[in-house]
Structure formats: C-alpha cells, structure tokens
Design a protein around this motif. Structure first.
Motif, PDB file in Angstrom:
ATOM      1  N   LYS A  35       0.882  -1.168   0.000  1.00  0.00           N
ATOM      2  CA  LYS A  35       0.000   0.000   0.000  1.00  0.00           C
ATOM      3  C   LYS A  35       0.914   1.211   0.000  1.00  0.00           C
ATOM      4  O   LYS A  35       1.872   1.252   0.786  1.00  0.00           O
ATOM      5  N   ALA A  36       0.668   2.165  -0.879  1.00  0.00           N
ATOM      6  CA  ALA A  36       1.518   3.354  -0.955  1.00  0.00           C
ATOM      7  C   ALA A  36       0.763   4.557  -0.406  1.00  0.00           C
ATOM      8  O   ALA A  36      -0.353   4.841  -0.832  1.00  0.00           O
ATOM      9  N   THR A  37       1.353   5.247   0.554  1.00  0.00           N
ATOM     10  CA  THR A  37       0.724   6.415   1.171  1.00  0.00           C
ATOM     11  C   THR A  37       1.651   7.614   1.047  1.00  0.00           C
ATOM     12  O   THR A  37       2.777   7.582   1.555  1.00  0.00           O
ATOM     13  N   PRO A  38       1.204   8.679   0.353  1.00  0.00           N
ATOM     14  CA  PRO A  38       2.065   9.855   0.225  1.00  0.00           C
ATOM     15  C   PRO A  38       2.172  10.640   1.534  1.00  0.00           C
ATOM     16  O   PRO A  38       1.173  10.783   2.257  1.00  0.00           O
ATOM     17  N   LEU A  39       3.361  11.114   1.827  1.00  0.00           N
ATOM     18  CA  LEU A  39       3.611  11.965   2.992  1.00  0.00           C
ATOM     19  C   LEU A  39       3.749  13.409   2.537  1.00  0.00           C
ATOM     20  O   LEU A  39       4.276  13.667   1.451  1.00  0.00           O
ATOM     21  N   GLN A  40       3.291  14.332   3.404  1.00  0.00           N
ATOM     22  CA  GLN A  40       3.482  15.751   3.123  1.00  0.00           C
ATOM     23  C   GLN A  40       4.248  16.384   4.273  1.00  0.00           C
ATOM     24  O   GLN A  40       3.949  16.106   5.440  1.00  0.00           O
ATOM     25  N   ALA A  41       5.210  17.230   3.924  1.00  0.00           N
ATOM     26  CA  ALA A  41       5.994  17.900   4.963  1.00  0.00           C
ATOM     27  C   ALA A  41       5.074  18.664   5.900  1.00  0.00           C
ATOM     28  O   ALA A  41       4.179  19.381   5.449  1.00  0.00           O
ATOM     29  N   GLY A  42       5.255  18.473   7.186  1.00  0.00           N
ATOM     30  CA  GLY A  42       4.479  19.194   8.191  1.00  0.00           C
ATOM     31  C   GLY A  42       3.184  18.508   8.591  1.00  0.00           C
ATOM     32  O   GLY A  42       2.547  18.915   9.561  1.00  0.00           O
ATOM     33  N   ALA A  43       2.759  17.488   7.841  1.00  0.00           N
ATOM     34  CA  ALA A  43       1.488  16.796   8.136  1.00  0.00           C
ATOM     35  C   ALA A  43       1.774  15.510   8.908  1.00  0.00           C
ATOM     36  O   ALA A  43       2.271  14.529   8.337  1.00  0.00           O
ATOM     37  N   SER A  44       1.460  15.514  10.212  1.00  0.00           N
ATOM     38  CA  SER A  44       1.709  14.336  11.053  1.00  0.00           C
ATOM     39  C   SER A  44       0.800  13.193  10.653  1.00  0.00           C
ATOM     40  O   SER A  44      -0.315  13.405  10.154  1.00  0.00           O
ATOM     41  N   ILE A  45       1.268  11.972  10.893  1.00  0.00           N
ATOM     42  CA  ILE A  45       0.492  10.789  10.554  1.00  0.00           C
ATOM     43  C   ILE A  45       0.623   9.807  11.724  1.00  0.00           C
ATOM     44  O   ILE A  45       1.677   9.751  12.369  1.00  0.00           O
ATOM     45  N   GLU A  46      -0.445   9.069  12.032  1.00  0.00           N
ATOM     46  CA  GLU A  46      -0.430   8.117  13.157  1.00  0.00           C
ATOM     47  C   GLU A  46      -0.316   6.704  12.625  1.00  0.00           C
ATOM     48  O   GLU A  46      -1.116   6.307  11.759  1.00  0.00           O
ATOM     49  N   ARG A  47       0.657   5.963  13.114  1.00  0.00           N
ATOM     50  CA  ARG A  47       0.795   4.559  12.756  1.00  0.00           C
ATOM     51  C   ARG A  47       1.332   3.781  13.955  1.00  0.00           C
ATOM     52  O   ARG A  47       2.315   4.198  14.583  1.00  0.00           O
ATOM     53  N   ALA A  48       0.699   2.657  14.262  1.00  0.00           N
ATOM     54  CA  ALA A  48       1.190   1.732  15.281  1.00  0.00           C
ATOM     55  C   ALA A  48       1.481   2.428  16.606  1.00  0.00           C
ATOM     56  O   ALA A  48       2.504   2.176  17.253  1.00  0.00           O
ATOM     57  N   GLY A  49       0.591   3.348  17.006  1.00  0.00           N
ATOM     58  CA  GLY A  49       0.745   4.034  18.287  1.00  0.00           C
ATOM     59  C   GLY A  49       1.784   5.145  18.276  1.00  0.00           C
ATOM     60  O   GLY A  49       2.096   5.711  19.321  1.00  0.00           O
ATOM     61  N   LEU A  50       2.312   5.473  17.109  1.00  0.00           N
ATOM     62  CA  LEU A  50       3.310   6.532  16.983  1.00  0.00           C
ATOM     63  C   LEU A  50       2.732   7.689  16.178  1.00  0.00           C
ATOM     64  O   LEU A  50       1.994   7.469  15.210  1.00  0.00           O
ATOM     65  N   THR A  51       3.081   8.913  16.589  1.00  0.00           N
ATOM     66  CA  THR A  51       2.773  10.087  15.774  1.00  0.00           C
ATOM     67  C   THR A  51       4.061  10.486  15.064  1.00  0.00           C
ATOM     68  O   THR A  51       5.068  10.774  15.713  1.00  0.00           O
ATOM     69  N   ILE A  52       4.013  10.486  13.734  1.00  0.00           N
ATOM     70  CA  ILE A  52       5.234  10.693  12.953  1.00  0.00           C
ATOM     71  C   ILE A  52       5.060  11.938  12.099  1.00  0.00           C
ATOM     72  O   ILE A  52       4.106  12.048  11.323  1.00  0.00           O
ATOM     73  N   THR A  53       5.987  12.886  12.294  1.00  0.00           N
ATOM     74  CA  THR A  53       5.885  14.168  11.585  1.00  0.00           C
ATOM     75  C   THR A  53       7.040  14.309  10.601  1.00  0.00           C
ATOM     76  O   THR A  53       8.207  14.345  11.006  1.00  0.00           O
TER      77      THR A  53
END
Ligand SMILES: [Zn+2]
Ligand SMILES: [Zn+2]
Length: 260
Positions: free
Chosen positions: A120-138
């Motif tokens: 599965k491909a998910t695009p990331l954007q600078a400055g937009a945090s994303i939640e995965r597996a209990g982690l907030t990743i910015t």
C-alpha cells in the motif's frame, strides 16, 4: 520507544576499522515501523521482517532503499494485510517506475488488488503528522542533495528525531525547539572536516557543521551520530571526540535503544 539501527555489514570486521561500518540505513521502531529500507530485507530472522507493517522512506538514495524490494518479497502473504510504504509522492513515483517496474523487480504497485495487495503506498506531506502503530510521525523537509524528509517520532512517552541525510538545515530545529519534549536526535556525519566542501555540495555534515547544528537546538538532548561513511569513520570519530559535545555518542548498530 525502542529504536534499533539495523546492522548492514557481513562477516568479521578488519582489525583497524574500530567499529562496524554502516553501509545502509534502516531503523526499526517498536518492531512494526521501519524508517528507510536499506537493511531491513537482510534481517536473518524472518519473523522480525514479517512484523514490519509500515516503512517510511525519507528519500530515494540506494543506501535508504537497497533491501526494500527484498523485504516485500520476503513478507508477502495472500490476503489484505500488506506492508505500507510511506514517502513523499515523488519518491513513491520513483519507487514504482525505477525499481518496481517489472524489470528491476516485479511491479508490486500494479500487481496489487484491493483483496490481494503486495503493498500500500501512502504519500507523505511535509508538516502533516500521521499516526501509525501508536506513533505520531511528523515529516519535515531537511537539506540534502535530493528532496528529503526528516522524521520526528512521538510515542506519547518519548520523542526522537531522525533527520535522515542532511546538511545544515533550519525548519527541523525550529520545530524541535518548539516541541514540548525531545529525547534524542540520530544525526548524520558523513565526511571528515577535510571534505567540508564536498559535504556542503552533497547535503551532508562534517563534524564542524554538525557542531553548528547542535548549537541550533536550545535544549540538552542525546546526540547519536549515524551515517559515517565507512572509509572516513575513524577520522570522523577523532574529530567528533575533539569537539567534546555533551550528550554525544556514536551509534551502535544492532543495539536496542530505549526512550525515555
Ligand atoms: Zn542520501
Ligand atoms: Zn544516506
């Protein structure tokens, strides 16, 4: 939060090299999240590879993606549970058309169906945090020779920054200075001071520019040095030691770092 920089060299090291050389980049975070696909597909323990659900790719350089195709081959199982690759849209496009293109490796993007996906491909954007597996990743832009996203990872108890490959930068440090907490930074030093010019041209650090970055952060933190180019590793070690920066340590590949 548990963080491990995966080992990326094989066999006994030569006696003069001092410590194990780092050739590739993969951090394993809490077993299921990986930052960069350099070494993850080389883990001898296949069960550990199978636990990986999310791979963040900071940029497309080969030391950061080398064994990503091998991981996907190793962990594929029929059914809806597949690995997710998260990266800037242009990096996803590169992975699709230059690696998973049906020649270098199978086109796992186009072979994926809704009920039977390879990835599965998910695009990331600078400055937009994303939640995965209990982690907030910015993801935050850093300054390398290609567009690169550094990552700040927060598990609610600890915050760790992975700037990835970068030379002198600013936005990341502004973000970290404003953050309520910061436990550690895994920052690169690729070249010795004698190659300061080359480091600047290619968007990397030498010890002198590393020290200037440390001064940009207004709080004490663990500075864990990564990405020493193998042929300069001993020279960089000496130059860093001479700087006597508080909280500075060289990364140990294969060590499980616990934060806090
Ligand atoms: Zn790079
Ligand atoms: Zn690199």
């Amino acid at each position: 939060m548990r963080v491990e920089l995966l080992p990326s060299s094989v066999g006994p090291k030569s006696s003069e090299s001092g410590d194990s050389p780092q050739f590739l980049v993969s951090y394993l975070v809490n077993d299921s999240v990986v930052i960069d696909g350099g070494a993850i597909g080389l883990l001898a323990d296949l069960d550990r590879q199978r636990k990986v659900r999310h791979v963040f790719v900071t940029h497309e350089h080969i030391d950061h993606i080398a064994s990503l195709p091998i991981l996907l081959e190793n962990v594929y199982e029929r059914g809806p549970n597949c690995v997710e690759i998260l990266a800037a849209a242009d990096v996803l496009d590169f992975l699709h058309h230059d690696i998973f293109n049906g020649r270098v490796w199978p086109d796992f993007f186009d072979l994926s169906t809704a009920t039977d996906p390879f990835l599965k491909a998910t695009p990331l954007q600078a400055g937009a945090s994303i939640e995965r597996a209990g982690l907030t990743i910015t993801p935050l832009r850093v300054d390398h020779c290609v567009d690169t996203l550094g990552l700040v990872v927060d598990d609610g108890d600890a915050v760790v920054a992975f700037p990835s490959d970068t030379g002198p930068t600013s936005m990341l440090w502004e973000h970290l200075n404003a953050a309520p907490r910061l436990d550690a930074v895994f920052l690169e030093v690729s070249f010795p001071n004698a190659l300061h010019g080359l480091a600047c041209e290619t968007g990397h650090h030498c010890p002198a520019t590393f020290a200037a970055e440390v001064a940009k952060l207004t709080r004490p933190v663990r500075w864990i040095v990564v990405h020493r180019k193998a042929r300069f590793a001993a020279e960089i070690r000496q130059e860093l030691k001479a700087l006597a920066i508080p909280g500075l340590e060289l990364v140990e590949e294969g060590r499980g770092y616990e934060f806090p």
